[in-house]
Write a protein that holds these residues in place. Structure first.
Motif, short mmCIF file in Angstrom:
data_model
loop_
_atom_site.label_atom_id
_atom_site.label_comp_id
_atom_site.label_asym_id
_atom_site.label_seq_id
_atom_site.Cartn_x
_atom_site.Cartn_y
_atom_site.Cartn_z
N UNK A 34 11.44 16.78 4.60
CA UNK A 34 10.84 17.63 3.58
C UNK A 34 10.04 18.77 4.20
N UNK A 35 10.08 19.93 3.53
CA UNK A 35 9.26 21.06 3.92
C UNK A 35 7.80 20.75 3.62
N UNK A 36 7.57 20.09 2.48
CA UNK A 36 6.20 19.79 2.09
C UNK A 36 6.18 18.66 1.08
N UNK A 37 4.98 18.10 0.90
CA UNK A 37 4.76 17.11 -0.15
C UNK A 37 3.62 17.66 -0.99
N UNK A 38 3.59 17.35 -2.27
CA UNK A 38 2.44 17.82 -3.04
C UNK A 38 2.04 16.79 -4.10
N UNK A 39 0.74 16.52 -4.12
CA UNK A 39 0.13 15.75 -5.20
C UNK A 39 -0.60 16.79 -6.04
N UNK A 40 -0.10 17.12 -7.25
CA UNK A 40 -0.76 18.15 -8.04
C UNK A 40 -2.27 17.85 -8.14
N UNK A 56 -3.71 6.73 13.95
CA UNK A 56 -2.89 7.92 13.74
C UNK A 56 -3.29 8.69 12.48
N UNK A 57 -2.69 9.87 12.32
CA UNK A 57 -2.96 10.69 11.13
C UNK A 57 -2.33 10.07 9.89
N UNK A 58 -1.49 9.06 10.06
CA UNK A 58 -0.91 8.36 8.91
C UNK A 58 -1.87 7.30 8.38
N UNK A 113 -1.51 9.44 3.57
CA UNK A 113 -0.51 8.62 4.28
C UNK A 113 0.89 8.97 3.79
N UNK A 114 1.02 9.17 2.49
CA UNK A 114 2.33 9.49 1.91
C UNK A 114 2.77 10.90 2.29
N UNK A 115 1.87 11.87 2.08
CA UNK A 115 2.22 13.27 2.36
C UNK A 115 2.54 13.46 3.84
N UNK A 158 0.82 -1.21 0.00
CA UNK A 158 0.00 0.00 0.00
C UNK A 158 0.85 1.26 0.00
N UNK A 159 0.15 2.39 0.06
CA UNK A 159 0.83 3.70 0.08
C UNK A 159 1.88 3.77 1.18
N UNK A 160 1.59 3.15 2.33
CA UNK A 160 2.54 3.17 3.44
C UNK A 160 3.86 2.53 3.05
#
Lengths: 166, 413
Positions: B221-227, B296-298, B211-213, B172-174
């Motif tokens: 990382x400062x941030x993650x982004x999924x356009x 969790x938030x993940x 989960x990824x972000x 999975x994404x995790x």
């Protein structure tokens, strides 16, 4: 802000995270002074009691990684540390340290050269000298320097708000 | 020269025609989030700074989650201080026990595609799942934002992560984010943005993207982004959002591009005591565990509970293992109850707790004793994070967690 000083070093490794600097269980204590004795306790329970004002903590890469808890740099300042020197810093910790007037210095080589108990001489924005060898420091960004010179973000905002009322 | 997705979001906010990584810009946040642990400090700094009014109370969300329900009497002081501050400055978006802050910010529609958001928690990177620029800050900076409505940021350079193909069963994404952490390390993206793209990502649910972000910060990382795409604009109630304006340009400049073939990925765990200490599940299979935590938030969303329930249904948790499950929000809790998932989990021997941060941040709800071993679906396995400093914490996906709870030892699902 003091720009030239010397200090005794305490040496830690890579990835010193904010849960090591101050575990979550102590974050709800009423004051920073109450939390300070628990600094680094998961890794070295005695360390907070051994640190003297003016000492310097040296870490490896990614110092301060983990949570956004601002108590981490506040506690290190409370312990009287004059600076943290590391190969690199995590970004939230970096911002929090600047905003609380805690000096962070980056050099890739010095952390591997020092031994705990050694003394190093710091010239901010220029170099750290250890064992007769100079390790260069990058100059600081203007906005970072401005906050540090104000003594932190609270003082900088106080100045702004007073100027606004005048 | 083109721009990456994060550069475009920053340009949208500042109105600049061009930005370059390393440049310092001043952004105006569309939304900010303050959580219970830090609200007394935000209030104190705000007053010390001499502010008398919040720039825009509608853009501020106050969430009690780390200390809910109170585990020690002094926790209540945070709620009282928070309530008093909310009243003083006129905050109306206050969540007193509705779930974990990052879940609520997305689930309740506080953060939308193209927004700039800041939060007092490091996992604020989560909102990159809906195509926002979001990151964690300290309480002093939050106090300054409340008074000024602005914050300086350094434009990050971008690492693009492309994933193509179909994930194998029980991967999975995790597993994707853990694998990436293992490959680039805990400082692999310090000060940088992680931009996720590719066919695997296109077909991914918003929960998986979160989960990824969420864990991007574990690489510094400062941030993650999924356009933004149909998935994120529909979820965040922003249909008709002009996605093309935030799509990365074909000639965008990346620090580097990392590519994965989804079909080659496998279930992995983060071994004690760093989230980047990754190894395949098969290599640690057989490790006895005292406790398993799913939440969790993940990984505490409905999709995660569904995966766990599918593995646990009709079976029993190993007699010497405790299984704790914490839905990420009350809404998810309700959905799990309505769909029958909750009954499946309870029948299998799980203890389902109230939504909140509890165990993940080591404050309450199942903290561990010296030398115990826990396998958990959250985001951090730092020393002492979930109890005593000698506790061994393994991080994994909900599928690995559920299978491990049945076996009493780490196993492949």
């Amino acid at each position: 802000m003091q720009t030239e000083f010397s200090g005794r070093v305490w040496v830690l490794g890579d990835d010193i995270d904010t849960d090591i600097i101050i575990p979550t269980e102590y974050l709800a204590l009423p004051t920073i002074a109450d939390m300070a004795p628990y600094a680094f306790s998961p890794l070295r329970p005695q360390l907070a009691g051994q640190i003297q004002p003016g000492d310097i903590v040296v870490g490896g890469k990614n110092f301060g990684c983990g949570s956004s808890r601002e108590q981490a740099p506040e506690i290190l300042k409370e312990l009287g540390l004059s600076a943290i020197i590391a190969k690199s810093f995590a970004r939230i910790f970096f911002r929090n340290a600047v905003n609380n007037g805690l000096l962070l210095l980056e050099n890739a080589d010095l952390p591997d050269a020092v031994t705990e108990g050694d003394t190093v001489a710091v010239t901010v924005g220029k170099q750290v000298v250890h064992g007769g060898k100079a390790y260069p420091l990058a100059p600081m960004a203007d906005n970072v320097l401005e906050i540090l010179e104000s003594g932190g973000l609270v003082a900088a905002m106080q100045k702004r708000n007073k100027a606004g009322q005048a | 020269m083109g721009h990456t997705a994060i550069e475009k979001i920053i340009m949208r906010n500042t109105g600049a025609q061009h930005v370059t990584p390393g440049e310092i810009v001043v952004v105006k946040p569309d939304r900010v989030m303050i959580h219970d642990i830090f609200v007394p400090f935000v209030a104190e700094k705000y007053r010390q700074m001499g502010f008398t009014r919040v720039w825009n109370p509608d853009k501020v969300v106050l969430i009690y989650d780390h200390l809910v329900p109170a585990a020690v009497i002094d926790d209540v002081r945070h709620f009282k201080t928070g309530d008093a501050f909310a009243e003083e400055v006129g905050l109306s978006h206050v969540h007193r026990a509705d779930g974990i802050c990052h879940q609520l910010m997305v689930e309740q529609g506080y953060v939308k595609p193209g927004d700039v958001a800041f939060g007092t928690d490091s996992h604020t990177t989560t909102y990159g799942a809906v195509g926002a620029f979001s990151t964690g800050i300290g309480y002093t900076e939050m106090a300054a934002i409340l008074g000024t409505g602005s914050l300086w940021v350094r434009v990050p350079s971008t690492i693009r992560v492309e994933i193509e193909g179909e994930l194998p069963p029980h991967v999975s994404a995790k597993d994707i984010i853990l694998r990436l952490l293992g490959d680039i390390g805990a400082d692999g993206a310090v000060y940088q943005a992680l931009e996720f793209a590719g066919g695997t990502v296109d077909g991914m649910s918003l929960s998986s993207r979160m989960a990824i972000a969420n864990m991007a910060v574990e690489a510094g990382a400062k941030c993650a982004v999924f356009p933004p795409d149909e998935v994120s604009t529909l979820y965040s109630g922003a249909p008709g959002f002009d996605m093309a304006t935030l799509a990365p340009d074909a000639d965008a400049v990346y620090d580097r591009v990392i590519r994965y073939k989804a079909g080659e990925l496998e279930p992995v765990v983060a071994c004690p005591s760093q989230p980047d200490n990754i190894c395949p599940v098969r290599q640690v299979a057989g490790t006895r565990v005292d406790q398993v935590f799913i939440g969790s938030c993940t990984n505490g969303r409905l999709e995660d509970l569904q995966i766990a329930a599918d593995i646990l249904r009709g079976k029993k948790v190993s007699p010497f293992t405790r299984l704790l499950i914490t839905p990420a929000s009350r809404e998810i809790y309700g959905q799990a109850a309505e769909s029958g998932l909750l009954a499946d989990l309870i029948d299998a021997g799980a203890n389902v707790t109230l939504p909140g941060c509890g165990l993940c941040c080591g404050r309450a709800g199942g903290i561990l004793a010296p030398n115990e071993v826990v396998l958990a679906t959250n985001n951090r396995n730092f020393i002492g994070r979930m109890g005593d400093a000698s506790v061994q914490i393994y991080l994994a996906s909900p599928a690995v967690a559920a299978a491990t709870a049945l076996a009493g030892q780490i196993v492949l699902p």
